[in-house]
Write a protein that holds these residues in place. Structure first.
Motif, PDB file in Angstrom:
ATOM      1  N   THR A 182       0.805  -1.218   0.000  1.00  0.00           N
ATOM      2  CA  THR A 182       0.000   0.000   0.000  1.00  0.00           C
ATOM      3  C   THR A 182       0.845   1.277   0.000  1.00  0.00           C
ATOM      4  N   GLN A 183       2.153   1.156   0.120  1.00  0.00           N
ATOM      5  CA  GLN A 183       3.028   2.329   0.033  1.00  0.00           C
ATOM      6  C   GLN A 183       3.299   2.708  -1.419  1.00  0.00           C
ATOM      7  N   ASN A 184       2.946   1.826  -2.372  1.00  0.00           N
ATOM      8  CA  ASN A 184       3.085   2.113  -3.798  1.00  0.00           C
ATOM      9  C   ASN A 184       1.706   2.344  -4.398  1.00  0.00           C
ATOM     10  N   PHE A 185       1.610   2.351  -5.718  1.00  0.00           N
ATOM     11  CA  PHE A 185       0.410   2.833  -6.402  1.00  0.00           C
ATOM     12  C   PHE A 185      -0.300   1.769  -7.220  1.00  0.00           C
ATOM     13  N   GLY A 186      -0.203   0.508  -6.807  1.00  0.00           N
ATOM     14  CA  GLY A 186      -0.917  -0.559  -7.504  1.00  0.00           C
ATOM     15  C   GLY A 186      -0.509  -0.676  -8.961  1.00  0.00           C
ATOM     16  N   CYS A 187      -1.480  -0.711  -9.859  1.00  0.00           N
ATOM     17  CA  CYS A 187      -1.205  -0.860 -11.295  1.00  0.00           C
ATOM     18  C   CYS A 187      -0.535   0.373 -11.892  1.00  0.00           C
ATOM     19  N   ARG A 188      -0.548   1.479 -11.171  1.00  0.00           N
ATOM     20  CA  ARG A 188       0.085   2.700 -11.678  1.00  0.00           C
ATOM     21  C   ARG A 188       1.574   2.762 -11.326  1.00  0.00           C
ATOM     22  N   GLY A 189       2.080   1.683 -10.746  1.00  0.00           N
ATOM     23  CA  GLY A 189       3.518   1.613 -10.489  1.00  0.00           C
ATOM     24  C   GLY A 189       3.885   1.981  -9.066  1.00  0.00           C
ATOM     25  N   GLY A 190       5.120   2.413  -8.919  1.00  0.00           N
ATOM     26  CA  GLY A 190       5.619   2.755  -7.600  1.00  0.00           C
ATOM     27  C   GLY A 190       7.129   2.795  -7.599  1.00  0.00           C
ATOM     28  N   TYR A 191       7.706   2.560  -6.448  1.00  0.00           N
ATOM     29  CA  TYR A 191       9.150   2.665  -6.274  1.00  0.00           C
ATOM     30  C   TYR A 191       9.728   1.315  -5.875  1.00  0.00           C
ATOM     31  N   SER A 192      10.844   0.968  -6.487  1.00  0.00           N
ATOM     32  CA  SER A 192      11.437  -0.337  -6.216  1.00  0.00           C
ATOM     33  C   SER A 192      11.880  -0.456  -4.761  1.00  0.00           C
ATOM     34  N   GLU A 193      12.372   0.611  -4.172  1.00  0.00           N
ATOM     35  CA  GLU A 193      12.824   0.543  -2.783  1.00  0.00           C
ATOM     36  C   GLU A 193      11.659   0.166  -1.856  1.00  0.00           C
ATOM     37  N   THR A 194      10.505   0.772  -2.070  1.00  0.00           N
ATOM     38  CA  THR A 194       9.330   0.480  -1.253  1.00  0.00           C
ATOM     39  C   THR A 194       8.866  -0.955  -1.462  1.00  0.00           C
ATOM     40  N   ALA A 195       8.875  -1.418  -2.714  1.00  0.00           N
ATOM     41  CA  ALA A 195       8.487  -2.797  -3.011  1.00  0.00           C
ATOM     42  C   ALA A 195       9.462  -3.781  -2.370  1.00  0.00           C
ATOM     43  N   LEU A 196      10.747  -3.486  -2.412  1.00  0.00           N
ATOM     44  CA  LEU A 196      11.735  -4.357  -1.770  1.00  0.00           C
ATOM     45  C   LEU A 196      11.537  -4.391  -0.251  1.00  0.00           C
ATOM     46  N   GLU A 197      11.172  -3.258   0.336  1.00  0.00           N
ATOM     47  CA  GLU A 197      10.895  -3.229   1.777  1.00  0.00           C
ATOM     48  C   GLU A 197       9.704  -4.134   2.102  1.00  0.00           C
ATOM     49  N   TYR A 198       8.679  -4.122   1.237  1.00  0.00           N
ATOM     50  CA  TYR A 198       7.527  -5.010   1.445  1.00  0.00           C
ATOM     51  C   TYR A 198       7.974  -6.470   1.405  1.00  0.00           C
ATOM     52  N   VAL A 199       8.762  -6.832   0.387  1.00  0.00           N
ATOM     53  CA  VAL A 199       9.199  -8.232   0.245  1.00  0.00           C
ATOM     54  C   VAL A 199      10.072  -8.638   1.422  1.00  0.00           C
ATOM     55  N   GLN A 200      10.915  -7.735   1.896  1.00  0.00           N
ATOM     56  CA  GLN A 200      11.756  -8.037   3.060  1.00  0.00           C
ATOM     57  C   GLN A 200      10.889  -8.319   4.291  1.00  0.00           C
ATOM     58  N   LYS A 201       9.833  -7.572   4.466  1.00  0.00           N
ATOM     59  CA  LYS A 201       8.984  -7.716   5.644  1.00  0.00           C
ATOM     60  C   LYS A 201       8.008  -8.891   5.537  1.00  0.00           C
ATOM     61  N   HIS A 202       7.452  -9.119   4.337  1.00  0.00           N
ATOM     62  CA  HIS A 202       6.358 -10.086   4.188  1.00  0.00           C
ATOM     63  C   HIS A 202       6.674 -11.288   3.304  1.00  0.00           C
ATOM     64  N   GLY A 203       7.775 -11.250   2.532  1.00  0.00           N
ATOM     65  CA  GLY A 203       8.015 -12.293   1.541  1.00  0.00           C
ATOM     66  C   GLY A 203       7.042 -12.151   0.387  1.00  0.00           C
ATOM     67  N   LEU A 204       7.098 -13.101  -0.566  1.00  0.00           N
ATOM     68  CA  LEU A 204       6.194 -13.084  -1.720  1.00  0.00           C
ATOM     69  C   LEU A 204       5.618 -14.466  -1.944  1.00  0.00           C
ATOM     70  N   SER A 205       4.367 -14.497  -2.346  1.00  0.00           N
ATOM     71  CA  SER A 205       3.702 -15.740  -2.721  1.00  0.00           C
ATOM     72  C   SER A 205       4.130 -16.140  -4.123  1.00  0.00           C
ATOM     73  N   SER A 206       3.848 -17.371  -4.491  1.00  0.00           N
ATOM     74  CA  SER A 206       4.090 -17.808  -5.863  1.00  0.00           C
ATOM     75  C   SER A 206       2.976 -17.272  -6.760  1.00  0.00           C
ATOM     76  N   GLU A 207       3.261 -17.174  -8.033  1.00  0.00           N
ATOM     77  CA  GLU A 207       2.276 -16.756  -9.025  1.00  0.00           C
ATOM     78  C   GLU A 207       1.080 -17.712  -9.020  1.00  0.00           C
ATOM     79  N   SER A 208       1.334 -18.995  -8.830  1.00  0.00           N
ATOM     80  CA  SER A 208       0.242 -19.983  -8.872  1.00  0.00           C
ATOM     81  C   SER A 208      -0.721 -19.851  -7.690  1.00  0.00           C
ATOM     82  N   THR A 209      -0.235 -19.412  -6.522  1.00  0.00           N
ATOM     83  CA  THR A 209      -1.132 -19.271  -5.370  1.00  0.00           C
ATOM     84  C   THR A 209      -1.735 -17.872  -5.252  1.00  0.00           C
TER      85      THR A 209
END
Length: 195
Positions: free
Chosen positions: A31-58
């Motif tokens: 939610t710190q980025n802008f959904g389909c309108r993009g965002g910032y890689s640093e913020t996205a990396l912070e999300y992945v560091q905190k929460h991890g990422l699911s697989s595309e299939s799930t």
């Protein structure tokens, strides 16, 4: 999408397991980025560091934004322990990082970037009065062509029909310190995973 591709590449390098990760999760849950309108890689990396990422299939890609909100009870398929910003904006520092793993960079692109069909892009960062958009790509390697022209090879998120099968090339070692398409105007970064 560049962040997801960078995490996938890191996961493969560490585990030798190919994995497609969820872009939709970042669209819905970061939610710190802008959904389909993009965002910032640093913020996205912070999300992945905190929460991890699911697989595309799930957590599959829906090509729409936060319709149902962030999916709860996600199964984490990949994590990172942090990320590194390349604070020295030079060809040499980016080459050193890319020799280890793919690196996320931010470009300043003219509209004609969307029509790129192939070859080495040698465009200046901006022409006077030219409308630009910011776009993240993943630098995956560097090389020199048969004419001696040095270039960066990058993966774009536009799909297989864009450029050279979804991949493009940017000239490297140009006179302008900002680099082609302003590649050195913003810090490049890459995810890390402690052993």
């Amino acid at each position: 999408m560049a962040v997801v591709a960078a995490v996938e590449a890191l996961h493969y390098m560490k585990t030798n397991e190919k994995l497609m990760l969820s872009v939709q999760e970042l669209i819905d849950c970061d939610t710190q980025n802008f959904g389909c309108r993009g965002g910032y890689s640093e913020t996205a990396l912070e999300y992945v560091q905190k929460h991890g990422l699911s697989s595309e299939s799930t957590y599959p890609y829906m090509d729409r934004e936060r319709i149902l909100g962030c999916k709860k009870n996600k199964e984490v398929a990949a994590k990172i322990s942090g990320f590194v910003k390349i604070m020295s904006p030079t060809e040499e520092s980016l080459e050193e990082a890319v020799a280890r793993q793919p690196v996320i960079v931010r470009l300043q692109c003219p509209k004609s970037f969307n029509d790129y069909k192939g070859g080495i892009i040698d465009w200046p960062p901006a022409l006077p009065g030219e409308e630009l958009f910011l776009h993240y790509v993943l630098i995956v390697s560097y090389d020199t062509d048969s004419n001696g022209v040095k270039f960066w090879r990058f993966k774009n998120s536009a799909g297989e029909n864009w450029g050279e099968g979804g991949v493009g090339r940017l000239r490297r070692h140009v006179a302008d310190k900002r680099g082609v398409l302003g590649i050195f105007m913003y810090p490049a970064m890459y995810p890390v995973l402690d052993s």
